[in-house]
Design a protein around this motif. Structure first.
Motif, PDB file in Angstrom:
ATOM      1  N   ILE A 100      38.373  41.690  43.397  1.00  0.00           N
ATOM      2  CA  ILE A 100      39.765  41.448  43.790  1.00  0.00           C
ATOM      3  C   ILE A 100      40.636  41.580  42.549  1.00  0.00           C
ATOM      4  CG2 ILE A 100      41.422  39.762  44.686  1.00  0.00           C
ATOM      5  CD1 ILE A 100      39.059  38.494  46.234  1.00  0.00           C
ATOM      6  N   TYR A 101      41.662  42.411  42.641  1.00  0.00           N
ATOM      7  CA  TYR A 101      42.654  42.538  41.580  1.00  0.00           C
ATOM      8  C   TYR A 101      43.869  41.719  41.991  1.00  0.00           C
ATOM      9  CZ  TYR A 101      39.645  46.110  39.681  1.00  0.00           C
ATOM     10  OH  TYR A 101      38.562  46.765  39.147  1.00  0.00           O
ATOM     11  N   VAL A 151      39.590  50.842  49.429  1.00  0.00           N
ATOM     12  CA  VAL A 151      40.636  49.919  48.997  1.00  0.00           C
ATOM     13  C   VAL A 151      41.250  49.194  50.189  1.00  0.00           C
ATOM     14  CG1 VAL A 151      42.835  49.674  47.788  1.00  0.00           C
ATOM     15  CG2 VAL A 151      41.180  51.386  47.015  1.00  0.00           C
ATOM     16  N   ILE A 152      41.272  47.860  50.092  1.00  0.00           N
ATOM     17  CA  ILE A 152      41.994  47.012  51.024  1.00  0.00           C
ATOM     18  C   ILE A 152      43.193  46.443  50.286  1.00  0.00           C
ATOM     19  CG2 ILE A 152      41.921  44.966  52.492  1.00  0.00           C
ATOM     20  CD1 ILE A 152      38.852  45.315  52.622  1.00  0.00           C
ATOM     21  N   GLY A 166      31.812  53.742  46.452  1.00  0.00           N
ATOM     22  CA  GLY A 166      31.250  53.012  47.576  1.00  0.00           C
ATOM     23  C   GLY A 166      31.557  51.532  47.585  1.00  0.00           C
ATOM     24  N   GLU A 167      32.097  51.003  46.497  1.00  0.00           N
ATOM     25  CA  GLU A 167      32.440  49.584  46.475  1.00  0.00           C
ATOM     26  C   GLU A 167      33.757  49.340  47.213  1.00  0.00           C
ATOM     27  OE1 GLU A 167      30.482  47.516  42.635  1.00  0.00           O
ATOM     28  OE2 GLU A 167      32.261  48.732  42.192  1.00  0.00           O
ATOM     29  N   THR A 168      33.962  48.082  47.614  1.00  0.00           N
ATOM     30  CA  THR A 168      35.196  47.693  48.295  1.00  0.00           C
ATOM     31  C   THR A 168      36.040  46.834  47.373  1.00  0.00           C
ATOM     32  OG1 THR A 168      34.135  47.755  50.475  1.00  0.00           O
ATOM     33  CG2 THR A 168      36.195  46.527  50.279  1.00  0.00           C
ATOM     34  N   VAL A 169      37.289  47.266  47.178  1.00  0.00           N
ATOM     35  CA  VAL A 169      38.231  46.633  46.270  1.00  0.00           C
ATOM     36  C   VAL A 169      39.375  46.043  47.084  1.00  0.00           C
ATOM     37  CG1 VAL A 169      39.965  47.142  44.507  1.00  0.00           C
ATOM     38  CG2 VAL A 169      37.691  48.175  44.362  1.00  0.00           C
ATOM     39  N   LEU A 170      39.789  44.814  46.765  1.00  0.00           N
ATOM     40  CA  LEU A 170      40.973  44.227  47.374  1.00  0.00           C
ATOM     41  C   LEU A 170      42.074  44.174  46.321  1.00  0.00           C
ATOM     42  CD1 LEU A 170      41.257  41.379  49.910  1.00  0.00           C
ATOM     43  CD2 LEU A 170      42.775  41.373  47.923  1.00  0.00           C
TER      44      LEU A 170
END
Length: 337
Positions: A226-227, A181-182, A154-158
């Motif tokens: 953010i990665y 994933v963005i 459920g988390e949002t990752v960039l």
């Protein structure tokens, strides 16, 4: 087949390798002979089938991470065990293996001697080229999403550079862990690549402000993590794209080193910055084997796809470096001795 404690003679042999004699551009990669010793106690000699090309190799070549000259670059390879030193267990002559390479002779060579602690067996259903292409970046994707910031459903990752070798793997592994994933990319072609890897949304940072677009895609909240392997050109935008108490995992600096961070530029409060190094997250053989077991099983089962963008003869390592620096490729680049 020789027994597992078989030891070749102490004679030093010469193999063909790509060598860096001087720091500088891709032209400093020269093809010639390099001495390869017999494996000592706890060491393994590998006939290299494929060697991965990474941005870290470029950073060493240009002097960002200096090392003694001359040297053979390369941090990972796959191949067949040719001989083992005394006391080696877990691998035997003839086994297909993959290895991280941290010694004085890197993987851009026909043969390499490595510590057995860096070697992992390649399971059935995974090819030598897949193993070489996925090892370093796949292990990185594993610890970046599982340890540096444990991604939750459920988390949002960039993910920056989502069409690159590690970007694709980060996208796939983050999705496996249940994240939205963005990805950020530079072109329409790379947007297709990122979407094929599983990115839910893709931002072309060459056309829009990625931080503003990320906030819009999250309803103004900002992303959870953010990665970032880009560094200098993205860090200020990262701070603006991040949610309150979010995390930036800075695992590379391909656009140049970050010399300062203006915290006033960050819209969210209390950002967390993690700067991981692979030896700290694969500190023991048990940790390496655990991550590699997951990784190769994902590849075998089709849970993640390894995309090999280009294969080059070992003598053309300079071309591979130039292509990587120009962002002229997608996916993983391999050298084939």
């Amino acid at each position: 087949m020789p027994p597992s404690d078989f030891v070749v003679s102490e004679r030093v042999s010469a193999v063909r390798a790509t060598v860096v004699h001087h720091q500088g551009g891709p032209e400093q990669l020269t093809f010639g002979e390099w001495a390869t010793p017999a494996p000592g106690p706890g060491e393994v000699l590998i006939d290299v089938a494929a060697a991965g090309v990474n941005f870290h190799d470029i950073d060493q070549r240009i002097g960002l991470f200096p090392r003694d000259l001359p040297y053979v670059p390369g941090l990972e390879c796959s191949g067949t065990v040719a001989a083992v030193g005394a006391g080696v267990t877990g691998v035997a002559v003839g086994d297909l293996v993959a290895s991280l390479v941290f010694g004085p002779t890197g993987s851009y060579a026909e043969q390499v001697v490595v510590s057995v602690d860096s070697v992992v067996p390649v399971i059935d259903g995974v090819s030598a080229e897949q193993a070489a292409a996925v090892l370093l970046q796949g292990l990185s994707a594993h610890y970046l999403t599982g340890s540096c910031y444990p991604v939750s459903p459920g988390e949002t990752v960039l993910v920056h550079a989502a069409a690159g070798g590690l970007g694709r793997l980060l996208t796939q592994v983050a999705r496996l862990r249940g994240a939205r994933v963005i990805g950020t990319v530079s072109t329409a072609e790379k947007e297709e690549v990122a979407r094929a890897a599983g990115a839910h949304e893709v931002i072309r940072y060459t056309e829009v402000d990625f931080a503003a677009a990320a906030r819009e895609l999250t309803g103004g909240k900002g992303v959870d993590v953010i990665y970032d392997g880009v560094g200098h050109d993205t860090i200020d935008g990262d701070l603006a794209a991040l949610r309150s108490r979010g995390t930036i995992v800075l695992y590379g600096q391909t656009s140049g080193p970050i010399t300062s961070i203006d915290m006033r530029a960050g819209k969210p409060g209390s950002p967390r910055l993690v700067m991981p190094m692979i030896p700290d997250y694969i500190a023991t053989r048990e940790e390496l084997m655990g991550r590699a077991d997951d990784l190769f099983a994902w590849v075998r089962d089709g849970a993640i796809t390894v995309h090999i963008g280009q294969k080059y003869p070992l003598a053309e390592a300079s071309v591979a470096h130039a292509d990587l620096e120009k962002r002229a490729s997608t996916g993983k680049l391999l050298l084939i001795p």
